[in-house]
Write a protein that holds these residues in place. Structure first.
Motif, PDB file in Angstrom:
ATOM      1  N   VAL A  36       1.900   2.224  -8.589  1.00 53.79           N
ATOM      2  CA  VAL A  36       2.831   2.898  -7.672  1.00 53.79           C
ATOM      3  C   VAL A  36       2.060   3.549  -6.528  1.00 53.79           C
ATOM      4  CG1 VAL A  36       4.436   4.840  -7.453  1.00 53.79           C
ATOM      5  CG2 VAL A  36       4.655   3.248  -9.367  1.00 53.79           C
ATOM      6  N   THR A  37       0.940   4.159  -6.842  1.00 49.71           N
ATOM      7  CA  THR A  37       0.137   4.799  -5.805  1.00 49.71           C
ATOM      8  C   THR A  37      -0.334   3.773  -4.775  1.00 49.71           C
ATOM      9  OG1 THR A  37      -0.573   6.517  -7.331  1.00 49.71           O
ATOM     10  CG2 THR A  37      -1.929   6.181  -5.372  1.00 49.71           C
ATOM     11  N   THR A  38      -0.760   2.620  -5.243  1.00 52.32           N
ATOM     12  CA  THR A  38      -1.202   1.554  -4.331  1.00 52.32           C
ATOM     13  C   THR A  38      -0.051   1.106  -3.429  1.00 52.32           C
ATOM     14  OG1 THR A  38      -2.894   0.822  -5.876  1.00 52.32           O
ATOM     15  CG2 THR A  38      -2.158  -0.786  -4.230  1.00 52.32           C
ATOM     16  N   ARG A  39       1.132   0.941  -4.000  1.00 50.28           N
ATOM     17  CA  ARG A  39       2.289   0.511  -3.195  1.00 50.28           C
ATOM     18  C   ARG A  39       2.707   1.597  -2.202  1.00 50.28           C
ATOM     19  NH1 ARG A  39       3.274  -1.410  -8.166  1.00 50.28           N
ATOM     20  NH2 ARG A  39       4.978  -0.005  -8.717  1.00 50.28           N
ATOM     21  N   LEU A  40       2.675   2.846  -2.623  1.00 51.46           N
ATOM     22  CA  LEU A  40       3.026   3.933  -1.702  1.00 51.46           C
ATOM     23  C   LEU A  40       1.979   4.076  -0.596  1.00 51.46           C
ATOM     24  CD1 LEU A  40       4.387   6.613  -4.184  1.00 51.46           C
ATOM     25  CD2 LEU A  40       5.698   5.330  -2.470  1.00 51.46           C
ATOM     26  N   GLN A  41       0.741   3.882  -0.937  1.00 55.52           N
ATOM     27  CA  GLN A  41      -0.324   3.948   0.066  1.00 55.52           C
ATOM     28  C   GLN A  41      -0.110   2.857   1.123  1.00 55.52           C
ATOM     29  OE1 GLN A  41      -4.205   2.733  -1.394  1.00 55.52           O
ATOM     30  NE2 GLN A  41      -5.153   4.430  -0.269  1.00 55.52           N
ATOM     31  N   ALA A  42       0.219   1.657   0.683  1.00 52.42           N
ATOM     32  CA  ALA A  42       0.452   0.552   1.624  1.00 52.42           C
ATOM     33  C   ALA A  42       1.681   0.837   2.490  1.00 52.42           C
ATOM     34  CB  ALA A  42       0.635  -0.759   0.866  1.00 52.42           C
ATOM     35  N   LEU A  43       2.736   1.362   1.886  1.00 50.68           N
ATOM     36  CA  LEU A  43       3.948   1.701   2.637  1.00 50.68           C
ATOM     37  C   LEU A  43       3.632   2.776   3.672  1.00 50.68           C
ATOM     38  CD1 LEU A  43       7.020   1.612   3.139  1.00 50.68           C
ATOM     39  CD2 LEU A  43       7.269   3.276   1.261  1.00 50.68           C
ATOM     40  N   ARG A  44       2.932   3.796   3.265  1.00 50.80           N
ATOM     41  CA  ARG A  44       2.567   4.879   4.192  1.00 50.80           C
ATOM     42  C   ARG A  44       1.777   4.325   5.375  1.00 50.80           C
ATOM     43  NH1 ARG A  44      -1.906   8.165   5.089  1.00 50.80           N
ATOM     44  NH2 ARG A  44      -1.374  10.280   5.755  1.00 50.80           N
TER      45      ARG A  44
ATOM     46  N   ARG B 197       5.950   4.944  12.887  1.00 50.61           N
ATOM     47  CA  ARG B 197       7.167   5.405  12.210  1.00 50.61           C
ATOM     48  C   ARG B 197       6.830   6.506  11.200  1.00 50.61           C
ATOM     49  NH1 ARG B 197       8.751  -0.382  10.208  1.00 50.61           N
ATOM     50  NH2 ARG B 197      10.243   0.742   8.918  1.00 50.61           N
ATOM     51  N   GLY B 198       6.057   7.479  11.666  1.00 57.76           N
ATOM     52  CA  GLY B 198       5.639   8.587  10.800  1.00 57.76           C
ATOM     53  C   GLY B 198       6.802   9.375  10.246  1.00 57.76           C
ATOM     54  N   ALA B 199       7.824   9.583  11.050  1.00 61.25           N
ATOM     55  CA  ALA B 199       9.002  10.325  10.576  1.00 61.25           C
ATOM     56  C   ALA B 199       9.686   9.566   9.443  1.00 61.25           C
ATOM     57  CB  ALA B 199       9.977  10.556  11.722  1.00 61.25           C
ATOM     58  N   GLU B 200       9.702   8.246   9.546  1.00 60.47           N
ATOM     59  CA  GLU B 200      10.296   7.434   8.481  1.00 60.47           C
ATOM     60  C   GLU B 200       9.480   7.559   7.196  1.00 60.47           C
ATOM     61  OE1 GLU B 200      11.794   2.851   7.720  1.00 60.47           O
ATOM     62  OE2 GLU B 200      11.211   3.457   9.752  1.00 60.47           O
ATOM     63  N   TRP B 201       8.153   7.600   7.336  1.00 67.79           N
ATOM     64  CA  TRP B 201       7.313   7.798   6.154  1.00 67.79           C
ATOM     65  C   TRP B 201       7.607   9.141   5.503  1.00 67.79           C
ATOM     66  CZ3 TRP B 201       5.208   6.635   1.951  1.00 67.79           C
ATOM     67  CH2 TRP B 201       4.386   7.543   1.279  1.00 67.79           C
ATOM     68  N   ARG B 202       7.747  10.189   6.307  1.00 71.21           N
ATOM     69  CA  ARG B 202       8.038  11.504   5.745  1.00 71.21           C
ATOM     70  C   ARG B 202       9.363  11.491   4.996  1.00 71.21           C
ATOM     71  NH1 ARG B 202       5.389  12.564  10.420  1.00 71.21           N
ATOM     72  NH2 ARG B 202       7.235  12.877  11.698  1.00 71.21           N
ATOM     73  N   ASP B 203      10.361  10.800   5.525  1.00 70.63           N
ATOM     74  CA  ASP B 203      11.649  10.666   4.819  1.00 70.63           C
ATOM     75  C   ASP B 203      11.458   9.900   3.512  1.00 70.63           C
ATOM     76  OD1 ASP B 203      12.960  12.002   6.852  1.00 70.63           O
ATOM     77  OD2 ASP B 203      13.719  10.169   7.808  1.00 70.63           O
ATOM     78  N   ALA B 204      10.712   8.802   3.577  1.00 72.42           N
ATOM     79  CA  ALA B 204      10.472   7.986   2.378  1.00 72.42           C
ATOM     80  C   ALA B 204       9.743   8.806   1.320  1.00 72.42           C
ATOM     81  CB  ALA B 204       9.663   6.743   2.736  1.00 72.42           C
ATOM     82  N   ALA B 205       8.705   9.511   1.728  1.00 75.11           N
ATOM     83  CA  ALA B 205       7.927  10.308   0.778  1.00 75.11           C
ATOM     84  C   ALA B 205       8.793  11.380   0.130  1.00 75.11           C
ATOM     85  CB  ALA B 205       6.723  10.942   1.478  1.00 75.11           C
TER      86      ALA B 205
END
Length: 159
Positions: free
Chosen positions: A110-118, A126-134
């Motif tokens: 999960v950490t690897t997938r979240l790191q890639a998504l980030r 799309r930093g704001a989108e990452w903050r929403d996703a996180a």
């Protein structure tokens, strides 16, 4: 000295083994010193010399004589947890093992997938989108979702 260390020294121009008793001054310019001989008197002398020079020193047989402890470490991919227990290594290892039993390869994946998504979202501006996703993906229910597998579907929605 183990056979593996002997072989490493024989194959390296940077590693030299000098078989002799410890002498004052051996700490030299070392930044980090580990006093871990089978002789408490030697360990105490190494620690005293290292402390006098303002160096970081770990003393294997008397942890409180040093100024840092080596943590018990658990790694699952990019998830790294380090535990110390005031110089009682056996306690730190038991706690580390309990943590490792829970925070296993599922968390690494999960950490690897979240790191890639980030990285993908931030690199695309799309930093704001990452903050929403996180905020949605790494909420208070994060561990429960990792452990029941439902986090994968949630991450995939953002992918």
């Amino acid at each position: 000295i183990s056979p593996a260390l002997e072989a490493a020294a024989a194959a390296s121009a940077r590693l030299h083994l000098d078989r002799r008793p410890y002498r004052e001054g051996d700490v030299g310019a070392a930044t980090l010193v580990v006093a871990a001989t089978d002789d408490p008197t030697v360990n105490a002398a190494v620690a005293a010399d290292a402390r006098a020079l303002g160096r970081l020193v770990n003393v294997a047989d008397v942890p409180e004589a040093g100024n840092f402890w080596v943590p018990a470490v658990h790694r699952a991919g990019d998830v790294v947890v380090a535990v110390t227990a005031s110089g009682v290594p056996a306690v730190a290892m038991r706690i580390r093992d309990a943590i490792a039993a829970r925070f296993d390869a599922r968390y690494a994946g999960v950490t690897t997938r979240l790191q890639a998504l980030r990285r993908r979202l931030i690199d695309a501006g799309r930093g704001a989108e990452w903050r929403d996703a996180a905020a949605q993906l790494v909420g208070e229910d994060f561990c429960a979702r990792v452990e029941d597998g439902s986090i994968d579907e949630r991450v995939a929605r953002w992918g």
